[in-house]
Design an enzyme around this catalytic site. Structure first.
Site, mmCIF file in Angstrom:
data_model
loop_
_atom_site.group_PDB
_atom_site.id
_atom_site.type_symbol
_atom_site.label_atom_id
_atom_site.label_comp_id
_atom_site.label_asym_id
_atom_site.label_seq_id
_atom_site.Cartn_x
_atom_site.Cartn_y
_atom_site.Cartn_z
ATOM 1 N N TYR A 174 17.638 29.901 6.340
ATOM 2 C CA TYR A 174 16.436 30.680 7.052
ATOM 3 C C TYR A 174 16.735 31.411 7.671
ATOM 4 O O TYR A 174 16.521 29.887 8.685
ATOM 5 C CB TYR A 174 15.204 30.026 6.602
ATOM 6 C CG TYR A 174 14.675 30.055 5.452
ATOM 7 C CD1 TYR A 174 14.802 31.978 4.414
ATOM 8 C CD2 TYR A 174 14.422 29.375 4.191
ATOM 9 C CE1 TYR A 174 14.667 31.251 3.076
ATOM 10 C CE2 TYR A 174 14.237 29.249 2.660
ATOM 11 C CZ TYR A 174 14.244 30.443 1.819
ATOM 12 O OH TYR A 174 13.849 30.329 0.651
ATOM 13 N N MET A 231 13.111 24.170 1.117
ATOM 14 C CA MET A 231 12.237 23.361 0.057
ATOM 15 C C MET A 231 12.726 22.666 -0.518
ATOM 16 O O MET A 231 13.006 21.018 -1.085
ATOM 17 C CB MET A 231 11.168 24.226 -0.867
ATOM 18 C CG MET A 231 10.598 23.309 -1.077
ATOM 19 S SD MET A 231 9.229 24.108 -2.448
ATOM 20 C CE MET A 231 7.836 24.842 -1.147
ATOM 21 N N LYS A 234 0.794 -1.239 0.549
ATOM 22 C CA LYS A 234 0.307 -0.060 0.207
ATOM 23 C C LYS A 234 0.396 1.362 -0.345
ATOM 24 O O LYS A 234 2.254 1.189 0.205
ATOM 25 C CB LYS A 234 -1.488 0.326 1.154
ATOM 26 C CG LYS A 234 -0.194 0.221 2.763
ATOM 27 C CD LYS A 234 -0.791 0.243 3.504
ATOM 28 C CE LYS A 234 -0.129 0.165 5.034
ATOM 29 N NZ LYS A 234 -1.453 -0.019 6.306
#
Length: 366
Positions: free
Chosen positions: A259, A306, A35
């Protein structure tokens, strides 16, 4: 490839883990759980690799089962969460897919759909799931025998077996024995195939093996236990998540990185920028995490962004743009990274995003 990152998927490691699981069993059959895109590894490729060995495949949703069957997988396929509509139920005999029924709503849907099965060979293959204490899916133990009796009265229903799922299988917990006793006391007097054991129970509780076991995370080389690593139980990592150094930067004392300026250098040092981030599935919130770079464990410094993360290069280590960086796999366990991120290996493997190509191979490309 346009991206710097990729996930190497080792067929040999996958097969090794399957045989390791089989080595602790007796004559039990195996539902290999694929799954969630085989826990992020690619369900179709994983299924084709395991097809010569496994007795069947288990998935969560109808669409996952349909993909496997229409792609040529011949083994039995089991829907662990059942179906969502009569339209799906009608398709099950055509696709030869088995389904779990785990509540009264699903059972009534099953009964109501039977008149739509017009062909004599259209039989619904059903497993009934009992709730023995997890309180998630499952028919109440005190009502279970009634559902078994009703299913056996239906000519169009082939009751294939019964199952349950443990809440605390990955630890020594009193609920495990309580759930096992509840299952044995409430199951039908008629002998039916049984399925209880997941990955953790396979390696800890032979009493739960019964007729079918359902390994998931162990197939992929991640430990089902919090305080026991995969290597110690003979499992090999199936996924190696890698990227590349895309930039090098020399920083001075007092310079911060990334950041929020959460990390500041105390000396003159070199930083490697690696082309992977939370947009690829590497966790943003990690503490003390490292990567494997040119034979060394190198700490991640600053925040994971990101598309990138930044790594402190040890003194005298010669690094070049384009050097490969392992985020987890052969030298760093995904379970280690997961612990540093405050989660579990399951989540990290599943959340590797689609922009990371899966490269299926016999062995890792080192």
């Amino acid at each position: 490839m346009s991206r710097f990152s990729k996930a190497w998927i080792s067929a040999n490691a996958l097969v090794h883990n399957f045989h390791r699981i089989k080595s602790v069993l007796n004559e039990q059959k195996v539902w290999s759980v694929v799954k969630a895109n085989a826990y992020g590894h690619g369900s179709l490729s994983v299924a084709k690799t395991l097809a010569p060995y496994t007795d069947g495949f288990a998935v969560a949703h109808f669409e996952e089962a349909e993909l496997l069957r229409l792609s040529g997988i011949k083994q039995p396929i089991l829907l662990l969460e059942g179906v969502s509509s009569s339209a799906q139920l009608v398709k099950l005999p055509i696709l030869d897919i088995e389904t779990v029924v785990h509540n009264e709503y699903g059972f009534n849907l099953l009964i109501d759909t039977l008149p739509q099965l017009h062909s004599e060979d259209q039989i619904l293959k059903v497993w009934l799931k009992m709730d023995t204490g997890m309180n998630r899916l499952g028919i109440a133990a005190n009502a279970f025998s009634k559902f078994v009796d009703r299913a056996e009265r239906e000519d169009k229903v082939d009751l294939r077996g019964i199952m349950t799922h443990f809440a605390c299988a990955d630890e020594e917990h009193h609920l495990n024995q309580k759930q096992l006793m509840a299952f044995d006391q409430a199951k039908s007097k008629r002998i039916l195939p049984e399925s209880i054991a997941n990955s953790a129970l396979i390696f800890s509780n032979p009493e739960t093996y019964r007729d079918w076991v359902r390994p998931g995370i162990a197939l992929y080389g991640s430990s089902p236990f919090k305080h026991q690593d995969a290597k110690s139980i003979g499992l090999k990592p199936v996924m190696k998540l890698v990227s590349k150094v895309i930039s090098l930067k020399e920083i001075q004392p007092g310079d911060s990185v990334g950041y929020g300026a959460t990390w500041t250098s105390e000396s003159r040092q070199e930083i490697a920028v690696v082309g992977i981030g939370y947009g690829d599935g590497y966790p943003r919130h990690v503490k003390g995490a490292q990567v494997w770079l040119k034979g060394h464990l190198c700490p991640i410094v600053g925040r994971v962004s990101m598309d990138m993360l930044t790594v402190l290069i040890p003194q005298r280590l010669q690094v070049q743009i384009g050097d490969e960086v392992e985020c987890w796999g052969e030298h760093i366990s995904v379970d280690t990274v997961a612990e540093q991120a405050g989660t579990i290996g399951y989540e990290l493997l599943c959340q590797v995003t689609s922009r990371v190509p899966r490269v299926h191979t016999n062995e890792f490309n080192i």
